[in-house]
Motif scaffolding. Structure first.
Motif, PDB file in Angstrom:
ATOM      1  N   ARG A  18     -45.464 100.732  67.206  1.00 20.01           N
ATOM      2  CA  ARG A  18     -44.555 101.545  68.045  1.00 20.01           C
ATOM      3  C   ARG A  18     -43.381 100.694  68.503  1.00 20.01           C
ATOM      4  O   ARG A  18     -42.232 101.114  68.522  1.00 20.01           O
ATOM      5  N   GLU A  19     -43.673  99.460  68.856  1.00 21.97           N
ATOM      6  CA  GLU A  19     -42.637  98.562  69.385  1.00 21.97           C
ATOM      7  C   GLU A  19     -41.589  98.214  68.325  1.00 21.97           C
ATOM      8  O   GLU A  19     -40.396  98.145  68.616  1.00 21.97           O
ATOM      9  N   TYR A  20     -42.050  98.004  67.094  1.00 16.58           N
ATOM     10  CA  TYR A  20     -41.152  97.592  66.022  1.00 16.58           C
ATOM     11  C   TYR A  20     -40.775  98.743  65.099  1.00 16.58           C
ATOM     12  O   TYR A  20     -40.210  98.517  64.021  1.00 16.58           O
TER      13      TYR A  20
ATOM     14  N   ILE B 119     -55.752  90.423  54.495  1.00 18.09           N
ATOM     15  CA  ILE B 119     -54.383  89.898  54.424  1.00 18.09           C
ATOM     16  C   ILE B 119     -54.280  88.716  53.472  1.00 18.09           C
ATOM     17  O   ILE B 119     -53.218  88.466  52.880  1.00 18.09           O
TER      18      ILE B 119
ATOM     19  N   PHE C 244     -45.585  94.022  58.321  1.00 13.70           N
ATOM     20  CA  PHE C 244     -44.510  94.808  58.941  1.00 13.70           C
ATOM     21  C   PHE C 244     -43.136  94.615  58.292  1.00 13.70           C
ATOM     22  O   PHE C 244     -42.429  95.587  58.053  1.00 13.70           O
ATOM     23  N   PRO C 245     -42.734  93.368  58.004  1.00 12.61           N
ATOM     24  CA  PRO C 245     -41.363  93.206  57.492  1.00 12.61           C
ATOM     25  C   PRO C 245     -41.103  93.945  56.184  1.00 12.61           C
ATOM     26  O   PRO C 245     -39.957  94.284  55.887  1.00 12.61           O
TER      27      PRO C 245
ATOM     28  N   LYS D 241     -39.162  90.623  69.313  1.00 14.21           N
ATOM     29  CA  LYS D 241     -38.487  91.038  70.547  1.00 14.21           C
ATOM     30  C   LYS D 241     -38.630  89.984  71.635  1.00 14.21           C
ATOM     31  O   LYS D 241     -39.663  89.341  71.773  1.00 14.21           O
TER      32      LYS D 241
ATOM     33  N   LYS E  11     -59.368  87.756  73.878  1.00 14.06           N
ATOM     34  CA  LYS E  11     -59.616  87.528  72.444  1.00 14.06           C
ATOM     35  C   LYS E  11     -59.435  86.045  72.121  1.00 14.06           C
ATOM     36  O   LYS E  11     -60.210  85.474  71.366  1.00 14.06           O
TER      37      LYS E  11
ATOM     38  N   GLU F 216     -50.951  87.171  71.267  1.00 16.27           N
ATOM     39  CA  GLU F 216     -50.675  87.550  69.877  1.00 16.27           C
ATOM     40  C   GLU F 216     -49.175  87.459  69.593  1.00 16.27           C
ATOM     41  O   GLU F 216     -48.760  86.986  68.528  1.00 16.27           O
TER      42      GLU F 216
ATOM     43  N   PHE G 250     -50.153  92.611  60.859  1.00 22.51           N
ATOM     44  CA  PHE G 250     -48.785  92.524  61.378  1.00 22.51           C
ATOM     45  C   PHE G 250     -47.863  91.855  60.365  1.00 22.51           C
ATOM     46  O   PHE G 250     -46.669  92.147  60.299  1.00 22.51           O
ATOM     47  N   LEU G 251     -48.445  90.968  59.558  1.00 27.49           N
ATOM     48  CA  LEU G 251     -47.640  90.266  58.552  1.00 27.49           C
ATOM     49  C   LEU G 251     -47.064  91.215  57.512  1.00 27.49           C
ATOM     50  O   LEU G 251     -46.119  90.861  56.795  1.00 27.49           O
TER      51      LEU G 251
ATOM     52  N   PRO H 154     -43.524  85.742  55.808  1.00 23.70           N
ATOM     53  CA  PRO H 154     -42.997  87.082  56.118  1.00 23.70           C
ATOM     54  C   PRO H 154     -42.238  87.141  57.445  1.00 23.70           C
ATOM     55  O   PRO H 154     -41.430  88.033  57.662  1.00 23.70           O
ATOM     56  N   MET H 155     -42.506  86.187  58.338  1.00 24.84           N
ATOM     57  CA  MET H 155     -41.926  86.236  59.681  1.00 24.84           C
ATOM     58  C   MET H 155     -40.513  85.658  59.742  1.00 24.84           C
ATOM     59  O   MET H 155     -39.840  85.811  60.769  1.00 24.84           O
TER      60      MET H 155
ATOM     61  N   LYS I 108     -49.644  88.689  48.899  1.00 27.36           N
ATOM     62  CA  LYS I 108     -48.657  87.622  48.842  1.00 27.36           C
ATOM     63  C   LYS I 108     -47.298  88.200  49.187  1.00 27.36           C
ATOM     64  O   LYS I 108     -46.876  89.210  48.620  1.00 27.36           O
ATOM     65  N   HIS I 109     -46.622  87.553  50.096  1.00 31.74           N
ATOM     66  CA  HIS I 109     -45.299  87.999  50.521  1.00 31.74           C
ATOM     67  C   HIS I 109     -44.297  87.795  49.396  1.00 31.74           C
ATOM     68  O   HIS I 109     -44.253  86.735  48.785  1.00 31.74           O
TER      69      HIS I 109
ATOM     70  N   ALA J 136     -55.161  92.986  63.692  1.00 31.57           N
ATOM     71  CA  ALA J 136     -53.881  92.362  64.041  1.00 31.57           C
ATOM     72  C   ALA J 136     -53.299  91.550  62.881  1.00 31.57           C
ATOM     73  O   ALA J 136     -52.083  91.359  62.809  1.00 31.57           O
ATOM     74  N   ASP J 137     -54.156  91.050  61.979  1.00 35.43           N
ATOM     75  CA  ASP J 137     -53.674  90.286  60.813  1.00 35.43           C
ATOM     76  C   ASP J 137     -52.614  91.044  60.034  1.00 35.43           C
ATOM     77  O   ASP J 137     -51.725  90.444  59.427  1.00 35.43           O
TER      78      ASP J 137
ATOM     79  N   LEU K  62     -47.870  97.351  68.422  1.00 33.38           N
ATOM     80  CA  LEU K  62     -46.768  96.642  67.766  1.00 33.38           C
ATOM     81  C   LEU K  62     -45.996  97.572  66.823  1.00 33.38           C
ATOM     82  O   LEU K  62     -44.775  97.479  66.710  1.00 33.38           O
TER      83      LEU K  62
ATOM     84  N   PHE L 183     -37.950  88.309  60.453  1.00 34.50           N
ATOM     85  CA  PHE L 183     -38.396  89.481  61.202  1.00 34.50           C
ATOM     86  C   PHE L 183     -37.933  89.352  62.641  1.00 34.50           C
ATOM     87  O   PHE L 183     -38.194  88.345  63.286  1.00 34.50           O
TER      88      PHE L 183
ATOM     89  N   LEU M 295     -57.488  84.090  59.807  1.00 33.30           N
ATOM     90  CA  LEU M 295     -57.468  85.425  59.226  1.00 33.30           C
ATOM     91  C   LEU M 295     -58.898  85.959  59.318  1.00 33.30           C
ATOM     92  O   LEU M 295     -59.846  85.190  59.163  1.00 33.30           O
TER      93      LEU M 295
END
Lengths: 244, 113
Positions: free
Chosen positions: B84-86, B35, B62-63, A175, A204, A114, B59-60, A168-169, B39-40, B56-57, B82, A172, A144
């Motif tokens: 917690r990580e970010y 998701i 997050f920013p 890490k 997965k 992922e 995650f987009l 969006p990435m 729209k971003h 997990a979708d 993720l 960002f 998706l």
């Protein structure tokens, strides 16, 4: 609210939800079963955390789909059976993760599949040369709402569509971490949460290879058979009865 | 009733499953069920997102997320890891009736300790 694997599943995709719930219920029953059942189950989990997890990681990283045949029904049965067998192992790994972490917070010290997908998306957002093709090659079987077989796979997206998805990435700060392969080489003792999460995400990826293969099969059936309604509106058993 | 609606704000009750939290005072939120519906917008301010589960979708999001409020999900899920990580605050409002949540509005968080 009960968690589902899929958002608004089509009739066919409910199969994957049923499999996921069945496997989770089976593990829950083993965990809460009679004394000897629990003893055996926990002994199995301890062995898994001791060494078995490495075998499962190897199995997932070397996973290959069964070859397609000319018979659609055979292909569907092979793929759906493969999904169930694979998901059983993913759930078992999840149980091991829950046992290993015992509700404690933890961090992941490696790049999971992922994470690699998100990095590849960032490359697309930054217009890196060849990023689109590389993403389709390695993550084209994702989507998706990925377990919904009616959803287009990323390999069916245009580069422009992938660019929109990746936007969006762009800024960002992802890490930097070592690869899963490197981590497994350097950490050979008892399974850590990092090992188990890496296995889960690799599993997965394998499961989604199967879903993508099923999607291809269903679209072929849609094109070559005179069905009364769209192929994704058939449940698995219903479709198998309908096909000649 | 886990979610109260006043004339001005909705209250989501639950708990943070990340060590990073956020102010629980009134903040704008939008609901994102899938998701592909979102729209971003680079110019948009950070906001609260209300999602149905920790897929997990998401995650987009997050920013641009000030906090993510989920109706369901496990602290062991990849999105929770993720978050917690970010350092993205993640709030589990497991008694939320997701269907009753409006598409957008103002919300406050009633965090259990």
């Amino acid at each position: 609210m009960e968690e589902s694997l899929i958002h608004n599943p089509t009739a066919f995709s409910k199969y994957f939800d049923v499999v996921a719930r069945r496997e989770s219920d089976r593990c829950a029953a083993l965990l809460s079963g009679g004394f000897f059942t629990r003893i055996r189950f926990h002994a199995g989990v301890r062995l898994f955390l001791s060494s078995g997890y490495r075998d499962l990681y190897n199995e997932f990283t070397q996973y290959a789909l069964a070859p397609r045949t000319d018979d659609a029904k055979t292909n569907l049965r092979t793929c759906t059976d493969a999904f169930a067998a694979l998901y059983d192992k993913i759930v078992y790994n999840n149980v091991a993760l829950a046992v290993q972490t015992r509700g404690e917070s933890f961090s992941i010290e490696l790049l999971t599949v992922e994470d690699e997908k998100n990095r590849a998306l960032k490359n697309i957002a930054r217009d890196a040369r060849g990023a689109c093709e590389a993403f389709r090659l390695h993550f084209g079987h994702y989507a998706l709402n990925a377990y919904e077989v009616a959803e287009r796979r990323f390999r069916e997206y245009t580069c422009e569509e992938l660019g929109e998805l990746a936007a969006p990435m762009k800024s960002f700060p992802l890490k930097d971490k070592i690869t899963a392969a490197q981590y497994f080489t350097e950490h050979t003792g008892r399974a850590t949460p990092s090992h188990l999460v890496a296995i889960r995400e690799r599993g997965k990826s394998c499961a989604l290879e199967i879903v993508a293969s099923i999607r291809r099969e269903l679209l072929t059936i849609q094109d070559t058979h005179d069905l009364e309604r769209p192929v994704f509106t058939y449940g698995l058993d219903d479709l198998l009865r309908t096909l000649p | 009733m886990h979610m109260k609606q006043t004339a001005d704000a909705h209250t989501f009750s639950g708990s943070f499953i990340t060590s990073r939290t956020c102010s629980v005072e009134q903040m704008p939120f939008i609901k994102v069920s899938h998701i592909s519906e979102w729209k971003h917008d680079e110019r948009a301010e950070r906001r609260a997102y209300v999602i149905p589960t920790l897929h997990a979708d998401f995650f987009l999001l997050f920013p641009s997320a000030r906090v993510i409020i989920s109706a369901a999900g496990s602290p062991l899920s990849h999105l929770a890891i993720l978050a917690r990580e970010y350092d993205v605050p993640l709030f589990l409002a497991s008694e939320m009736d997701y269907a009753e949540v409006p598409e957008s509005g103002i919300c406050t968080l009633n965090a259990h300790t």
